[in-house]
Design an enzyme around this catalytic site. Structure first.
Site, PDB file in Angstrom:
ATOM      1  CB  SER A 244      -0.892   0.000   1.239  1.00  0.00           C
ATOM      2  OG  SER A 244      -0.096   0.274   2.376  1.00  0.00           O
ATOM      3  CE  LYS A 245      -1.391   7.252  -2.545  1.00  0.00           C
ATOM      4  NZ  LYS A 245      -0.724   6.983  -3.774  1.00  0.00           N
TER       5      LYS A 245
END
Ligand code: GLU
Length: 479
Positions: A244-245
């Site tokens: 994810s980010k």
């Protein structure tokens, strides 16, 4: 030998991310390494979720990475007739059927199954409706979807990396393949296109593995030959959780924006699940094509490590030709180009040659393209610094001032033409003897306003004689 044909088939429901770009790259590498064909197919059947903006982002990002498709881009939204033919055929052959069950009804059945401790699946309510009944309900305008009949059996299929995989169709239930004849779902449209586009190998993320037995059914019912399935390992964050980010994973266009080079991203992506011979890590796209073998793919998850990407970027940035970098760097913040000279905000004028030198100096300290000019922005802007920064160890302001005056007097004697780093260094060496700090340090600060910079004699050469003397004078005034 049959010609290899592979495709990257993104749904434009988001920007092109690391995972998608890796899938595209591996398809591309396999195609090129086999003298095959690499296609791009936009899977845009899901009208609620797709967006043209994302389609553009995906295409632009692939182009920027240099992963060009060999044939025209195909869009599923333009091939609805083709799917309609297949849907009708499946219904005709009784492999698919109309289902009139309402959402509410399906939910009730689901709850019943759950209470009985069964895995929820479509109970087959509409599976055996007579033709007559179906036609009547269609005539009445009842809402429907189209489901595929799933046999009550276990099958095995082959994944290139994982080998034989067993799958129990009984867990599945008849699944929806289209909202109606003209609105196919992904599960149908994809195998139809893969067949008609002559795709030989389906190389895609492991997240699609559960779709494969469903799509295989369509091949079977249509009596089409199966392609080879290759499911690429997942990409996980450094803590082995879903990428994810938080792990620094961004879209390709964001990485571009931040100053990453395509070469670095490609090199980085290639190592997410694959490895060239030996311990080598730096590998160009051409070399990847030469060495790429499906057999060498790893089936364990690949770990995303942003510092690795930075490492590659640093490397490729240093390799980059300075001339080429001129066009990649954003000079607009620092002044303007006129007839091949750069007029900096601080009033200094730099020839193209000097700008190349500035880039060379900036490159040394930068990880990202955007940092190249930033690290040497003192060449372009009026900078300031506290006078204490000029002090070297226990020397006093007076002593530092005296040293700067000496430097200034010596530099004045050099002609404009001889004002180069070699000569300047010689002067500094002569003045300072063994103990460099008392001269090199204040000059560095005078010319950069910083504690860390390229060597002061390099800075002086680039600034030129007049500007260097001006900056030294400014420092002297401070003291
Ligand atoms: N359109 C699918 C996706 O974006 C990929 C389909 C496939 O590769 O089979 O996830």
């Amino acid at each position: 030998m049959i010609k290899i044909r592979v495709r990257f088939a993104p749904s434009p429901t988001g920007k092109l991310h690391i995972g998608g770009a890796r899938t595209a790259l591996f398809n591309y590498l396999f195609a090129k390494s086999q003298k095959g064909v690499f296609l791009l197919r936009i899977e845009d059947t899901d009208k609620e979720r797709i967006n043209k903006i994302y389609e553009e982002d995906i295409i632009d990002s692939l182009n920027w990475l240099g992963l060009f498709p060999d044939e025209e881009i195909v869009r599923q939204s333009e091939r609805l007739d083709l799917y309609e033919k297949v849907i009708k055929h499946l219904i005709e052959k009784d492999y698919a059927y109309y289902c009139f069950c309402s959402k509410e009804e399906l939910e009730i059945r689901r709850q019943e199954q759950l209470t009985r401790g069964e895995a929820p699946r479509y109970p087959g309510t509409c599976r055996n409706l007579t033709k007559k009944e179906v036609n009547e309900r269609l005539d009445k305008g009842e809402k429907y979807v189209i489901r595929l009949k799933v046999p009550e059996k276990i099958i095995t299929f082959k994944d290139f990396l994982r080998g034989e995989i067993r799958f129990d169709y009984r867990l599945l239930g008849d699944f929806v393949i289209a909202k109606n004849e003209k609105e196919p779902l992904y599960l149908l449209a994809t195998p139809v296109d893969d067949h008609y586009q002559g795709i030989t190998h389906i190389i895609r993320g492991e997240d699609h593995l559960p779709n494969t037995p469903k799509q295989i059914l369509i091949y079977k019912y249509m009596e089409w030959d199966l392609p080879v399935f290759v499911h690429l390992p997942l990409i996980l964050g450094s803590d082995r959780s879903k990428l994810s980010k938080r792990h620094g994973a961004k879209s390709i266009s964001e990485l571009k924006e931040e100053g990453y080079l395509p070469e670095a991203i490609l090199n980085f992506l290639a190592l997410l699940g694959w490895h060239p011979e030996g311990d080598r890590e730096i590998i160009s796209l051409e070399e990847m094509i030469k060495e790429f073998r499906l057999e060498k793919l790893n089936k364990n998850p690949a770990i995303f490590n942003i510092s690795k990407l930075i490492f590659f970027n640093r490397y490729y940035l240093r390799q980059k030709d300075n001339q080429e970098l001129i066009s990649l760097l954003d000079f607009s913040k620092y002044g303007e180009w006129k007839n091949d000279n750069f007029y900096a905000l601080n009033g200094n004028i730099y020839s193209k040659e000097k700008i190349l030198k500035i880039i060379e100096l900036g490159k040394e300290r930068a990880n990202l393209i955007n940092e190249v000019l930033k690290t040497v922005e003192f060449f372009f802007i009026d900078f300031d610094y506290p006078k204490e920064l000029l002090l070297w160890k226990s020397l006093s302001f007076e002593e530092i001032k005296k040293n700067l005056i000496q430097i200034s007097n010596e530099l004045k004697k050099i002609s404009e033409n001889d004002f180069n780093s070699f000569k300047i260094k010689e002067i500094l060496d002569n003045l300072s003897g063994k103990n460099k700090g008392p001269y090199f340090w204040p000059l560095r600060v005078a010319l950069s306003g910083k504690e860390a910079s390229p060597p002061p004699f390099d800075l002086a050469e680039v600034f030129g004689k007049d500007f260097t003397l001006k900056l030294i004078n400014k420092a002297i005034q401070k003291l």
